[in-house]
Scaffold this motif. Sequence first.
Motif, PDB file in Angstrom:
ATOM      1  N   LYS A   8      -5.667  22.777  29.414  1.00  0.00           N
ATOM      2  CA  LYS A   8      -4.574  23.613  28.927  1.00  0.00           C
ATOM      3  C   LYS A   8      -4.605  25.025  29.506  1.00  0.00           C
ATOM      4  CE  LYS A   8      -4.507  21.087  24.531  1.00  0.00           C
ATOM      5  NZ  LYS A   8      -4.703  21.182  23.058  1.00  0.00           N
ATOM      6  N   THR A   9      -5.797  25.484  29.853  1.00  0.00           N
ATOM      7  CA  THR A   9      -5.948  26.863  30.334  1.00  0.00           C
ATOM      8  C   THR A   9      -6.808  26.881  31.588  1.00  0.00           C
ATOM      9  OG1 THR A   9      -5.740  27.792  28.108  1.00  0.00           O
ATOM     10  CG2 THR A   9      -6.820  29.168  29.765  1.00  0.00           C
ATOM     11  N   ILE A  10      -6.412  27.708  32.533  1.00  0.00           N
ATOM     12  CA  ILE A  10      -7.202  27.904  33.748  1.00  0.00           C
ATOM     13  C   ILE A  10      -7.602  29.367  33.815  1.00  0.00           C
ATOM     14  CG2 ILE A  10      -7.261  27.709  36.257  1.00  0.00           C
ATOM     15  CD1 ILE A  10      -4.995  25.604  35.940  1.00  0.00           C
ATOM     16  N   PHE A  11      -8.905  29.588  33.845  1.00  0.00           N
ATOM     17  CA  PHE A  11      -9.449  30.934  33.981  1.00  0.00           C
ATOM     18  C   PHE A  11      -9.765  31.210  35.448  1.00  0.00           C
ATOM     19  CE2 PHE A  11     -11.054  30.051  29.545  1.00  0.00           C
ATOM     20  CZ  PHE A  11     -10.234  30.976  28.913  1.00  0.00           C
ATOM     21  N   PHE A  12      -9.567  32.446  35.847  1.00  0.00           N
ATOM     22  CA  PHE A  12      -9.898  32.880  37.200  1.00  0.00           C
ATOM     23  C   PHE A  12     -10.797  34.108  37.145  1.00  0.00           C
ATOM     24  CE2 PHE A  12      -5.860  30.711  37.742  1.00  0.00           C
ATOM     25  CZ  PHE A  12      -5.996  30.031  38.944  1.00  0.00           C
ATOM     26  N   ASP A  13     -11.719  34.173  38.088  1.00  0.00           N
ATOM     27  CA  ASP A  13     -12.361  35.434  38.413  1.00  0.00           C
ATOM     28  C   ASP A  13     -11.286  36.317  39.049  1.00  0.00           C
ATOM     29  OD1 ASP A  13     -14.420  37.336  39.070  1.00  0.00           O
ATOM     30  OD2 ASP A  13     -14.431  36.506  41.098  1.00  0.00           O
ATOM     31  N   GLY A 180      -8.136  30.258  22.285  1.00  0.00           N
ATOM     32  CA  GLY A 180      -7.991  29.201  21.294  1.00  0.00           C
ATOM     33  C   GLY A 180      -8.260  27.826  21.874  1.00  0.00           C
ATOM     34  N   ARG A 181      -9.231  27.751  22.788  1.00  0.00           N
ATOM     35  CA  ARG A 181      -9.534  26.497  23.480  1.00  0.00           C
ATOM     36  C   ARG A 181     -10.982  26.079  23.273  1.00  0.00           C
ATOM     37  NH1 ARG A 181      -4.306  25.736  23.844  1.00  0.00           N
ATOM     38  NH2 ARG A 181      -3.265  26.719  25.636  1.00  0.00           N
ATOM     39  N   GLU A 182     -11.211  24.768  23.454  1.00  0.00           N
ATOM     40  CA  GLU A 182     -12.556  24.221  23.552  1.00  0.00           C
ATOM     41  C   GLU A 182     -12.925  24.155  25.030  1.00  0.00           C
ATOM     42  OE1 GLU A 182     -14.434  23.567  20.960  1.00  0.00           O
ATOM     43  OE2 GLU A 182     -12.840  24.014  19.512  1.00  0.00           O
ATOM     44  N   SER A 183     -14.217  24.044  25.306  1.00  0.00           N
ATOM     45  CA  SER A 183     -14.667  24.093  26.696  1.00  0.00           C
ATOM     46  C   SER A 183     -14.056  22.989  27.554  1.00  0.00           C
ATOM     47  CB  SER A 183     -16.194  24.025  26.764  1.00  0.00           C
ATOM     48  OG  SER A 183     -16.672  22.841  26.161  1.00  0.00           O
ATOM     49  N   HIS A 184     -13.796  21.804  26.970  1.00  0.00           N
ATOM     50  CA  HIS A 184     -13.246  20.704  27.766  1.00  0.00           C
ATOM     51  C   HIS A 184     -11.758  20.882  28.059  1.00  0.00           C
ATOM     52  CE1 HIS A 184     -12.422  19.350  23.580  1.00  0.00           C
ATOM     53  NE2 HIS A 184     -11.304  18.898  24.122  1.00  0.00           N
ATOM     54  N   GLU A 185     -11.142  21.905  27.484  1.00  0.00           N
ATOM     55  CA  GLU A 185      -9.709  22.133  27.682  1.00  0.00           C
ATOM     56  C   GLU A 185      -9.420  23.167  28.771  1.00  0.00           C
ATOM     57  OE1 GLU A 185      -7.662  21.407  23.394  1.00  0.00           O
ATOM     58  OE2 GLU A 185      -8.939  23.200  23.526  1.00  0.00           O
ATOM     59  N   VAL A 186     -10.466  23.678  29.413  1.00  0.00           N
ATOM     60  CA  VAL A 186     -10.264  24.743  30.395  1.00  0.00           C
ATOM     61  C   VAL A 186     -11.001  24.446  31.693  1.00  0.00           C
ATOM     62  CG1 VAL A 186     -10.099  26.393  28.483  1.00  0.00           C
ATOM     63  CG2 VAL A 186     -12.238  26.213  29.773  1.00  0.00           C
ATOM     64  N   ILE A 187     -10.583  25.148  32.728  1.00  0.00           N
ATOM     65  CA  ILE A 187     -11.259  25.170  34.026  1.00  0.00           C
ATOM     66  C   ILE A 187     -11.477  26.631  34.389  1.00  0.00           C
ATOM     67  CG2 ILE A 187     -10.896  24.821  36.518  1.00  0.00           C
ATOM     68  CD1 ILE A 187      -9.499  22.216  35.877  1.00  0.00           C
ATOM     69  N   HIS A 188     -12.593  26.911  35.035  1.00  0.00           N
ATOM     70  CA  HIS A 188     -12.831  28.265  35.537  1.00  0.00           C
ATOM     71  C   HIS A 188     -12.963  28.223  37.050  1.00  0.00           C
ATOM     72  CE1 HIS A 188     -14.099  32.412  35.766  1.00  0.00           C
ATOM     73  NE2 HIS A 188     -15.165  32.053  36.458  1.00  0.00           N
ATOM     74  N   VAL A 189     -12.252  29.128  37.729  1.00  0.00           N
ATOM     75  CA  VAL A 189     -12.256  29.213  39.187  1.00  0.00           C
ATOM     76  C   VAL A 189     -12.818  30.568  39.602  1.00  0.00           C
ATOM     77  CG1 VAL A 189     -10.854  29.147  41.287  1.00  0.00           C
ATOM     78  CG2 VAL A 189     -10.186  27.769  39.292  1.00  0.00           C
TER      79      VAL A 189
END
Length: 239
Positions: A8-13, A180-189
Motif C-alpha cells: 500500500k505504501t512505498i517509502f523512499f530514501d 498506518g501500515r504493517e511491515s508487509h504492506e510497504v516497500i522501502h527503496v
Amino acid sequence: MKKRDRIKTIFFDAADTLFYIRRGLGHTYAEVARKYGTDPDPSDIKKAFSRAFKSAPPLAFGNVSEEERRRLEREWWKAIVESVYSEIGMFEEFDPHFDELFEVFRGEAWTLFPETVDVLSTLKSRGYSLGIISNFDSRVYDVMRDLGIYEYFDLVVISSEAGHAKPSHGIFSIALERAGRESHEVIHVGDDLCNDFHGARALGIRALLLDREGEYAGVRGMDRLENLTAIKSVLGKKA
C-alpha cells in the motif's frame, strides 16, 4: 510480485535516491570556498568529508523544540565541515563561508534523477501512498519543494525530527506508525546497503536497493534496482 495487492505504501530514501548533488560534493564545496580566499582540491574535500561523515554521531535529536532542532542541525553540519577543513586546510573566513554553504544545500546544490518525477507520478496514479525515510535535516522540505516533488509524498520522516537515524529500527517504526501500515504492506527503496537495505529488512520490510552503478550486480538473493523506473516491473502491472 506475489501478493502485490498487499503493498500500500512505498517509502523512499531522499538524497542519492530521488535527487543528487548536481556538481558533486567536492566541487560544490570548493566553489563556495573559493569565494572566501581559499582554493581546495575537490578530491581532497570528498575524501575528508567521507571520513568526517562516517565518524559523526547520528543526525537525530528527537523531542526538542523546532528552534532548538534547527540550531542542532546547523551545529551538526558545521562540525563536519570544520573537520573537513581542519584536515585539508582551515581558512580565516570559514564562518561566513559555512553560512553560504549551508544555504546552497538548502536548494541549488541538488537536482533530480531523470526518472524521478515520472516514477512518483506513476505510483501515485496507481493508488500507492508515498513516503520519505531519510537521514536528513529539516532543509529536506525546502529541497523537495524546490525540486517540485514534495506534493507527491503523504509523509516525510527524517532522522533529525524522529530522534533515530537509519539503520535503526526506530525511524522505520515511526514511519510505519505514521503511515498506518504493517511491515508487509510497504516497500522501502534506497541506495545505501546498510541504512536502507539491511535497515528496512531487519524490521520485516521488503527493501529494494537502488544500485545505479551495478556495485552489487553479482550478489545473489538481493533485490536491486538499476534505476527508479525498474520499480514498475517489480510491482507488476499494478504499477
